[in-house]
Write a protein that holds these residues in place. Sequence first.
Motif, PDB file in Angstrom:
ATOM      1  N   ASN A  90      -7.288   3.900   2.048  1.00  0.00           N
ATOM      2  CA  ASN A  90      -5.948   3.785   1.452  1.00  0.00           C
ATOM      3  C   ASN A  90      -5.012   4.747   2.181  1.00  0.00           C
ATOM      4  O   ASN A  90      -5.472   5.633   2.897  1.00  0.00           O
ATOM      5  CB  ASN A  90      -6.023   4.092  -0.044  1.00  0.00           C
ATOM      6  N   PRO A  91      -3.684   4.601   2.003  1.00  0.00           N
ATOM      7  CA  PRO A  91      -2.724   5.312   2.863  1.00  0.00           C
ATOM      8  C   PRO A  91      -2.934   6.821   2.931  1.00  0.00           C
ATOM      9  O   PRO A  91      -3.121   7.480   1.917  1.00  0.00           O
ATOM     10  CB  PRO A  91      -1.372   5.001   2.234  1.00  0.00           C
ATOM     11  N   ILE A  92      -2.863   7.330   4.161  1.00  0.00           N
ATOM     12  CA  ILE A  92      -3.050   8.769   4.408  1.00  0.00           C
ATOM     13  C   ILE A  92      -1.843   9.370   5.140  1.00  0.00           C
ATOM     14  O   ILE A  92      -1.902  10.476   5.629  1.00  0.00           O
ATOM     15  CB  ILE A  92      -4.333   9.013   5.253  1.00  0.00           C
ATOM     16  N   TYR A  93      -0.754   8.604   5.193  1.00  0.00           N
ATOM     17  CA  TYR A  93       0.430   9.063   5.945  1.00  0.00           C
ATOM     18  C   TYR A  93       1.235  10.074   5.122  1.00  0.00           C
ATOM     19  O   TYR A  93       1.009  10.233   3.923  1.00  0.00           O
ATOM     20  CB  TYR A  93       1.328   7.870   6.267  1.00  0.00           C
ATOM     21  N   GLY A  94       2.229  10.671   5.785  1.00  0.00           N
ATOM     22  CA  GLY A  94       3.125  11.576   5.084  1.00  0.00           C
ATOM     23  C   GLY A  94       3.721  10.873   3.875  1.00  0.00           C
ATOM     24  O   GLY A  94       4.232   9.752   3.998  1.00  0.00           O
ATOM     25  N   SER A  95       3.648  11.513   2.709  1.00  0.00           N
ATOM     26  CA  SER A  95       4.129  10.863   1.493  1.00  0.00           C
ATOM     27  C   SER A  95       4.359  11.881   0.387  1.00  0.00           C
ATOM     28  O   SER A  95       3.568  12.809   0.230  1.00  0.00           O
ATOM     29  CB  SER A  95       3.087   9.845   1.016  1.00  0.00           C
ATOM     30  N   PRO A  96       5.420  11.698  -0.398  1.00  0.00           N
ATOM     31  CA  PRO A  96       5.598  12.565  -1.568  1.00  0.00           C
ATOM     32  C   PRO A  96       4.711  12.141  -2.731  1.00  0.00           C
ATOM     33  O   PRO A  96       4.744  12.769  -3.793  1.00  0.00           O
ATOM     34  CB  PRO A  96       7.077  12.418  -1.899  1.00  0.00           C
ATOM     35  N   ASN A  97       3.957  11.069  -2.573  1.00  0.00           N
ATOM     36  CA  ASN A  97       2.940  10.685  -3.548  1.00  0.00           C
ATOM     37  C   ASN A  97       3.432  10.179  -4.887  1.00  0.00           C
ATOM     38  O   ASN A  97       2.791  10.420  -5.909  1.00  0.00           O
ATOM     39  CB  ASN A  97       1.985  11.847  -3.808  1.00  0.00           C
ATOM     40  N   ALA A  98       4.551   9.488  -4.892  1.00  0.00           N
ATOM     41  CA  ALA A  98       4.975   8.879  -6.151  1.00  0.00           C
ATOM     42  C   ALA A  98       3.942   7.832  -6.558  1.00  0.00           C
ATOM     43  O   ALA A  98       3.634   7.664  -7.727  1.00  0.00           O
ATOM     44  CB  ALA A  98       6.344   8.241  -6.009  1.00  0.00           C
ATOM     45  N   ASP A 109       2.535  10.695  10.567  1.00  0.00           N
ATOM     46  CA  ASP A 109       2.029  11.999  10.148  1.00  0.00           C
ATOM     47  C   ASP A 109       0.933  11.781   9.116  1.00  0.00           C
ATOM     48  O   ASP A 109       0.769  10.668   8.598  1.00  0.00           O
ATOM     49  CB  ASP A 109       3.184  12.810   9.534  1.00  0.00           C
ATOM     50  N   ILE A 110       0.220  12.849   8.811  1.00  0.00           N
ATOM     51  CA  ILE A 110      -0.829  12.805   7.791  1.00  0.00           C
ATOM     52  C   ILE A 110      -0.326  13.564   6.561  1.00  0.00           C
ATOM     53  O   ILE A 110       0.300  14.622   6.689  1.00  0.00           O
ATOM     54  CB  ILE A 110      -2.137  13.442   8.323  1.00  0.00           C
ATOM     55  N   MET A 111      -0.613  13.009   5.413  1.00  0.00           N
ATOM     56  CA  MET A 111      -0.217  13.638   4.145  1.00  0.00           C
ATOM     57  C   MET A 111      -0.778  15.067   4.086  1.00  0.00           C
ATOM     58  O   MET A 111      -1.969  15.253   4.348  1.00  0.00           O
ATOM     59  CB  MET A 111      -0.794  12.803   3.008  1.00  0.00           C
ATOM     60  N   THR A 116      -4.442  17.234   8.660  1.00  0.00           N
ATOM     61  CA  THR A 116      -3.540  17.191   9.824  1.00  0.00           C
ATOM     62  C   THR A 116      -3.923  16.019  10.735  1.00  0.00           C
ATOM     63  O   THR A 116      -4.975  15.410  10.557  1.00  0.00           O
ATOM     64  CB  THR A 116      -3.677  18.476  10.666  1.00  0.00           C
ATOM     65  N   MET A 117      -3.066  15.770  11.716  1.00  0.00           N
ATOM     66  CA  MET A 117      -3.383  14.706  12.680  1.00  0.00           C
ATOM     67  C   MET A 117      -4.643  15.075  13.467  1.00  0.00           C
ATOM     68  O   MET A 117      -5.421  14.192  13.837  1.00  0.00           O
ATOM     69  CB  MET A 117      -2.205  14.455  13.615  1.00  0.00           C
ATOM     70  N   ALA A 118      -4.865  16.377  13.671  1.00  0.00           N
ATOM     71  CA  ALA A 118      -6.090  16.805  14.379  1.00  0.00           C
ATOM     72  C   ALA A 118      -7.311  16.429  13.523  1.00  0.00           C
ATOM     73  O   ALA A 118      -8.330  15.963  14.047  1.00  0.00           O
ATOM     74  CB  ALA A 118      -6.054  18.305  14.647  1.00  0.00           C
ATOM     75  N   GLU A 146      12.144   9.261   0.383  1.00  0.00           N
ATOM     76  CA  GLU A 146      12.227  10.512   1.145  1.00  0.00           C
ATOM     77  C   GLU A 146      12.002  10.295   2.649  1.00  0.00           C
ATOM     78  O   GLU A 146      11.944  11.246   3.428  1.00  0.00           O
ATOM     79  CB  GLU A 146      11.235  11.536   0.569  1.00  0.00           C
ATOM     80  N   HIS A 147      11.867   9.038   3.062  1.00  0.00           N
ATOM     81  CA  HIS A 147      11.782   8.736   4.502  1.00  0.00           C
ATOM     82  C   HIS A 147      13.153   8.968   5.128  1.00  0.00           C
ATOM     83  O   HIS A 147      14.178   8.663   4.511  1.00  0.00           O
ATOM     84  CB  HIS A 147      11.337   7.277   4.708  1.00  0.00           C
ATOM     85  N   GLU A 148      13.164   9.473   6.364  1.00  0.00           N
ATOM     86  CA  GLU A 148      14.421   9.758   7.055  1.00  0.00           C
ATOM     87  C   GLU A 148      15.338   8.521   7.103  1.00  0.00           C
ATOM     88  O   GLU A 148      16.565   8.639   6.967  1.00  0.00           O
ATOM     89  CB  GLU A 148      14.131  10.295   8.462  1.00  0.00           C
TER      90      GLU A 148
END
Length: 601
Positions: A90-98, A109-111, A116-118, A146-148
């Motif tokens: 399931n999604p692991i990208y940058g997210s404020p997690n609503a 990016d990674i949440m 981290t991406m590493a 919250e996405h740019e």
Amino acid sequence: MKYSIPFLISIIFLMSCNQQKKEPTGSTKLNNNNAFANVNDRAWWKEAVVYQIYPRSFKDSDGDGIGDLKGLTGKLDYVKSLGVDIVWLNPIYGSPNADNGYDISNYDDIMKEFGTMADFDVLLAQMHKRGLKLVMDLVVNHCSDEHEWFKQARSSRTNKYRNYFHWWPAERGKPAFRPGSFEVDGSGWRYDTLTNSYYLHYFSYKQPDLNWENPELRKEIYAMMNRWFKKGVDGFRMDVIPVIAKDTSFPVITQKELDEKYGGGWFTYFASTPAVHTYLQEMNKEVLSKYDIMTLAEGAGTTKATAMNFVDPDRHELDMSYHFEGVDIGYEKGAYKKMNPNWSLPEFKNVYSAWDSVFANKGWGTIYLGNHDQPRMVTRWGNDAPEFRDASSKMLTTFLLSMRGTPYYYYGDELGMTNIKFDKIEDYRDIEMMAEYGKVKNAGGDLKAFLETQKNGGARDNGRTPMQWDSLANAGFTTGIPWLKVNDNKNVINVAAAEKNANSTLHYFRKMIKLRKDNIDLLVYGKYTLLDAPNADVYAYTRETDKQKVLVLLNFKNKIAVFDKGKMQLGNEMINNMQNLKIEGTKVMLQPYQACIVKLN
Ligand code: GLC
């Protein structure tokens, strides 16, 4: 609320190397005769078993109570030991997690909570090292507020990103009703003061819908997908993908029209815009066709009549889709995911048989009984009482792994993990549950009764509780406070105990995967035929090739059930979740929740 999307949904994926397009593995053609009903070329994703991992709940490595990528990497030997081939994450990208990652603020990016991406690069490399593939979740019907893009878009009507979203200027009055799933007031429009406009969000107001009519947006999405494929991911599961194309004139739609034209479903209406196929063909050309990957549509709103359009290989769109008809069975009309305990097995059989026939000659199906949007399969389709949990879990595993179509198996189901059955709303975390609770409250409904319906019903947190690794504190999931409570039954239901017990559901799952893998022609590609359709207790079917035929018998009830074999000559058992198979004359007497695959002579 009558029009809630989840209600309709429910009732309604650096280092190793850049991937290049390859010929399908072992592209042997199957014999085109009646025994092999599906004559498609073989493909790795057809022969695979997918294991779905909800990363937030799998394994926490740093004690913050939230599962993470390092935690998962540490458990890859376990995942590999199951015999599965693909992990859908399931999604692991940058997210404020609503909505636990289904609201993405940064696709590259990674949440933070997950690492981290590493960490991701290590996870992917370690998966590939073990021969496991990684399928990511692609959430592109909407992003996060919250996405740019959205921050820019809402700043002025003339901003470059304005047209990445759907706006309705307030001077035109109020827009026509559209449903917003995770909102207490049910509305999919939110008024934004800064530009005196409403924006569209089919889910929560934190998840503004992206405007796929804008070629710039589509280019950005394809570029992002290409970046992930170049990193080496092996596919995407596409979140509510049919919904990306909608009628953006936003006409008023009456319930009568919905009923007459779209079978009553908003999702069918959303998904019915033909442009979705233009977009998917473009995506295929710009991205998917370049790699040896797999794609899976979350087929929200798709029907037996429309599903093929997404997966017909001649159309060059996607590989597989999953439907909701099976997981919609038994939910009572007009109530949020309230399960009727007397759901009908003949209906269940009809649905799965009809869907098998959709892909019998072309395209490819999927099979699943649980995921992060569903309650635990054993609670819902089996029986989680201590005396039946083990047998019914194995029976359901037998079903999933003996059907045609790619099986999607949800983490923890190999242990027979059950619904957590919370008593209090304070224990829940899910945005959808909060909204539904709020609706009942606002309507002056019986909140206690509502919570009671969710114990055996569909509240999504039922299926999201932390993985039960052992019987120690927090089931070995975290050293901190888990983000969602751990099920008290961890003392009995856990990996450590299941590993030690040769008869556990866990070992049965491994055995059943091995059986499927040892019999690819038969259990993956073989013809499926339903037997004894009206039998209210037993789901019986055959699978066959031109060389072999087997009978699958599944007792879905907590009592002895009979299947009349007539003139069939039963041979050796391939698998049985019990000691014996009792036969009296032509009658096969199945023990409660007995499951057996037997050769036919
Ligand atoms: C899909 C996801 C679900 C999410 C929703 C909005 O149905 O499976 O978890 O809440 O889309 O992205």
